[in-house]
Design a protein around this motif. Structure first.
Motif, short mmCIF file in Angstrom:
data_model
loop_
_atom_site.label_atom_id
_atom_site.label_comp_id
_atom_site.label_asym_id
_atom_site.label_seq_id
_atom_site.Cartn_x
_atom_site.Cartn_y
_atom_site.Cartn_z
N GLY A 1 20.46 -8.50 -32.08
CA GLY A 1 19.30 -9.30 -31.72
C GLY A 1 18.33 -8.57 -30.80
N VAL A 2 18.75 -7.43 -30.23
CA VAL A 2 17.84 -6.67 -29.36
C VAL A 2 16.62 -6.16 -30.10
N TYR A 3 16.67 -6.10 -31.44
CA TYR A 3 15.55 -5.59 -32.21
C TYR A 3 14.50 -6.66 -32.52
N GLY A 4 14.84 -7.94 -32.34
CA GLY A 4 13.90 -8.98 -32.72
C GLY A 4 13.72 -9.03 -34.23
N ASP A 5 12.61 -9.61 -34.65
CA ASP A 5 12.33 -9.71 -36.10
C ASP A 5 11.78 -8.38 -36.59
N CYS A 6 12.37 -7.89 -37.68
CA CYS A 6 11.95 -6.60 -38.24
C CYS A 6 11.38 -6.75 -39.65
N GLY A 7 11.13 -8.00 -40.05
CA GLY A 7 10.51 -8.24 -41.34
C GLY A 7 11.33 -7.76 -42.53
N GLY A 8 12.65 -7.72 -42.38
CA GLY A 8 13.51 -7.28 -43.46
C GLY A 8 13.63 -5.78 -43.59
N ALA A 9 13.06 -5.02 -42.67
CA ALA A 9 13.10 -3.55 -42.75
C ALA A 9 14.53 -3.05 -42.58
N ARG A 10 14.81 -1.89 -43.19
CA ARG A 10 16.09 -1.21 -43.03
C ARG A 10 15.89 -0.06 -42.06
N PHE A 11 16.76 0.08 -41.05
CA PHE A 11 16.53 1.07 -40.01
C PHE A 11 17.83 1.46 -39.33
N ASP A 12 17.77 2.57 -38.55
CA ASP A 12 18.94 3.02 -37.81
C ASP A 12 18.75 2.75 -36.32
N GLU A 13 19.61 3.34 -35.50
CA GLU A 13 19.63 3.03 -34.07
C GLU A 13 18.47 3.63 -33.28
N THR A 14 17.64 4.45 -33.92
CA THR A 14 16.50 5.03 -33.21
C THR A 14 15.33 4.06 -33.11
#
Length: 301
Positions: A119-132
């Motif tokens: 949840g620390v990332y908030g809303d990401c619009g369905g994006a796929r991403f890593d820890e960076t």
């Protein structure tokens, strides 16, 4: 011919682990490490003493909301597994601050593993991403976790402690309290219609416990790791899958406006964030081989 070392001497040589917040995941970790580590478990509940002792830990009574009760933690542990959530209000994690102050008083641990949240990332619009990806919390609950991560990283740098942050999504398991969708499905609670739905991420409780154990030896200093399986499911598809596996009706689908009238603010907050997490660090750095890489396997376990 030298005498064999006594059982007491052998026990004294084992590394010492302090588990803070020894609930379901902590107990699973205890089962994995029993006999290999000397383990103490911090609890604020005297009624859990017998349960923790039976699981293989030395119970330590102390309350993260009462820092004066934490003096016994100083200087004991070689490693700390921090599984305790923040308190329920505010933007700062006062519990993690109290723990770190207690640990800093004398011989800080060499390693600390913290279970945070995606949840620390908030809303990401369905994006796929890593820890960076930069954190962008949108709720007070997530801001407290970001505060905890920041404090832990500072502690690691200041005291020479290798801190690994495990960012954890939805945890499930049939034998975890509230950890299986059956009850929600049986109650006929709705999910969002496909055009309004969000991507969610999952991890089986056993795989999370195994990741915690591996992070204690393989986690890189001041590093975040996504602890999630390989699935990329919309929330409604996850519940449809669970319903099919359990032989229950699929949940009804509703739009966002109807959901706002039927769900609690907490439930709605989970429906406002959509993301897909890459887990390559979990596999290449911690070298975890997922036992349940897809919910279709874990939901049946």
């Amino acid at each position: 011919m030298s005498a064999k070392p006594s059982a007491t001497a052998l026990l004294a040589k084992r590394p010492r682990l302090l588990i803070v917040g020894c609930g379901d995941i902590g107990l699973r970790v205890l089962r994995l490490l029993r006999g290999r580590w000397r383990i103490a478990a911090l609890s604020s509940n005297p009624q859990r003493v017998d349960e923790l002792r039976a699981a293989g830990a030395t119970p330590l009574l102390g309350d993260l909301d009462r820092p004066e009760t934490l003096a016994r933690l100083a200087g004991w542990a070689d490693a700390v597994l921090h599984l305790a959530p923040p308190q329920a209000e505010g933007d700062e994690d006062r519990r993690s601050l109290a723990l770190l102050r207690a640990l800093a008083r004398k011989s800080p641990p060499r390693r600390l593993v913290y279970a945070s949240t995606t949840g620390v990332y908030g809303d990401c619009g369905g994006a796929r991403f890593d820890e960076t990806r930069p954190v962008a919390p949108t709720t007070a609950r997530a801001r407290r976790r970001v505060d905890a991560e920041r404090r832990l990283r500072w502690f690691g740098a200041a005291f020479g402690c290798s801190v690994t942050i495990l960012r954890v999504p939805g945890i499930y398991a049939a034998d975890r309290p509230g950890g299986h969708p059956r009850e929600r499905l049986a109650a006929g609670k709705p999910v969002l219609r496909r055009e309004d739905d969000v991507y969610t991420n999952h991890i089986h409780a056993e795989d999370l416990a195994r990741a915690c154990v591996l992070a204690l030896s393989r986690g890189r200093p001041q590093r975040a790791v996504h602890v999630c399986d390989d699935s990329e499911l919309l929330m409604g598809d996850y519940f449809d899958l669970a319903a099919d596996l359990c032989g229950l009706p699929r949940p009804p689908r509703v739009g966002r406006a109807e959901a706002a009238a039927l769900m609690t603010p907490l439930q709605l907050s989970f429906l406002s964030e959509s993301r897909r997490l890459a887990n390559s660090r979990l596999k290449t750095e911690l070298r975890l081989r997922l036992r349940y890489p897809q919910p279709a396997l874990g939901l049946l376990a």
